[in-house]
Design a protein around this motif. Structure first.
Motif, PDB file in Angstrom:
ATOM      1  N   MET A 214      -0.647   6.025  -5.992  1.00  0.00           N
ATOM      2  CA  MET A 214      -0.999   6.622  -4.708  1.00  0.00           C
ATOM      3  C   MET A 214      -1.325   5.574  -3.645  1.00  0.00           C
ATOM      4  N   LYS A 215      -2.055   4.523  -4.022  1.00  0.00           N
ATOM      5  CA  LYS A 215      -2.482   3.509  -3.047  1.00  0.00           C
ATOM      6  C   LYS A 215      -1.634   2.243  -3.076  1.00  0.00           C
TER       7      LYS A 215
ATOM      8  N   ASP B 138       0.817  -1.217   0.000  1.00  0.00           N
ATOM      9  CA  ASP B 138       0.000   0.000   0.000  1.00  0.00           C
ATOM     10  C   ASP B 138       0.850   1.265   0.000  1.00  0.00           C
ATOM     11  N   SER B 139       2.140   1.126  -0.305  1.00  0.00           N
ATOM     12  CA  SER B 139       3.048   2.273  -0.290  1.00  0.00           C
ATOM     13  C   SER B 139       3.192   2.853  -1.689  1.00  0.00           C
ATOM     14  N   ASN B 140       3.362   4.184  -1.756  1.00  0.00           N
ATOM     15  CA  ASN B 140       3.582   4.835  -3.052  1.00  0.00           C
ATOM     16  C   ASN B 140       5.049   5.178  -3.283  1.00  0.00           C
TER      17      ASN B 140
ATOM     18  N   ASP C 114      -8.023   2.845  -9.897  1.00  0.00           N
ATOM     19  CA  ASP C 114      -7.825   2.285  -8.548  1.00  0.00           C
ATOM     20  C   ASP C 114      -6.630   2.912  -7.845  1.00  0.00           C
ATOM     21  N   LEU C 115      -5.909   3.793  -8.543  1.00  0.00           N
ATOM     22  CA  LEU C 115      -4.764   4.523  -7.996  1.00  0.00           C
ATOM     23  C   LEU C 115      -3.665   3.584  -7.509  1.00  0.00           C
ATOM     24  N   ARG C 116      -3.558   2.432  -8.145  1.00  0.00           N
ATOM     25  CA  ARG C 116      -2.499   1.460  -7.849  1.00  0.00           C
ATOM     26  C   ARG C 116      -1.732   1.131  -9.128  1.00  0.00           C
TER      27      ARG C 116
END
Length: 259
Positions: A123-124, A93-95, A134-136
């Motif tokens: 981001m996620k 979960d780290s960016n 999903d910002l992953r």
């Protein structure tokens, strides 16, 4: 002793002397029971120290692997790949992540040639099944075949598309300006057609699986799914990645890459 017997005595003494010399020159005999006698042990041909040493062939070391990659991840790297950009996320979960560049030799295996460099990712964090918004960043091994940017080609080996359409504006997740983020980009072959400009929007897996995942210039914060690194590192990558060496990017959090 009479004078007549002296020649006889001399003859006997001469005979014994000659017989004694010939006996000393005889071949050495074995002692009773098959054991070699003291004289036979002195023959060099029978001395253990005179035997030729037994040579042991050196076993060549196996080709080196990229550190921290598990068997499943290594199996996804194509056999023809001779360059790999490895992006290792700090956590699922780290960016934040780190980038290292490796080259492969058929005999000695993989060797680190650059990095680690600090980088940002989604981001996620990371996703094994990336979907739009999903910002992953997607986990996996993907080809690197095409590049481009708003600025002129800095000496890229990959095909380079210079276009004003790479201009971007606005703010990132931390309020940082996005200007210049796409001055240099390298398309990551996730849900795209290789061999075309990074600007091409064809999505073979469908629009719902996202796309437009690039390596690009870092703007000081997390991305929507791309991987970003400082501008000087981007230009270094562009001058290093050689299509003749079939470069790939191996990306994901450390746990996923270790599988």
């Amino acid at each position: 002793m009479s004078v007549l017997r002296r020649p006889y005595v001399l003859f006997v003494a001469l005979f014994l002397l000659v017989a004694g010399c010939s006996a000393g020159a005889a071949e050495p005999s074995s002692a009773p029971g098959g054991a070699a006698g003291p004289e036979s042990a002195m023959w060099p041909s029978e001395s253990p120290s005179a035997l030729p040493p037994t040579s042991v062939a050196a076993v060549p070391a196996p080709p080196a692997e990229i550190p921290a990659l598990g068997p499943q991840t290594r199996a996804r790297i194509p056999a023809e790949a001779r360059q790999a950009v490895v992006v290792t996320g700090d956590g699922a979960d780290s960016n934040r992540s780190a980038i290292s560049v490796y080259t492969r030799d058929d005999t000695t295996g993989w060797k680190s040639v650059a990095g680690p460099w600090a980088a940002h990712n989604g981001m996620k964090g990371w996703a094994d099944h990336h979907v739009a918004e999903d910002l992953r960043s997607p986990v996996g091994v993907f080809g690197l075949t095409d590049a481009g940017g708003r600025l002129p080609d800095p000496g890229a080996l990959l095909p380079y598309d210079e276009s004003r359409r790479f201009a971007v504006s606005g703010e990132g997740f931390l309020g940082e300006p996005l200007d210049g983020s796409f001055d240099y980009v390298i398309a990551i072959n996730y849900n795209r057609v290789p061999g075309v400009s990074p600007l091409d929007r064809t999505r073979p897996l469908g629009d719902e699986r996202g796309g437009g995942i690039w390596l690009h210039v870092d703007h000081g914060g997390p991305t929507q799914g791309c991987v970003s690194l400082p501008e000087d590192r981007m230009t270094e990558l562009l001058r290093t990645l050689d299509p003749a060496k079939h470069p790939v990017i191996v990306m994901g959090d450390a746990t996923s890459l270790g599988r």
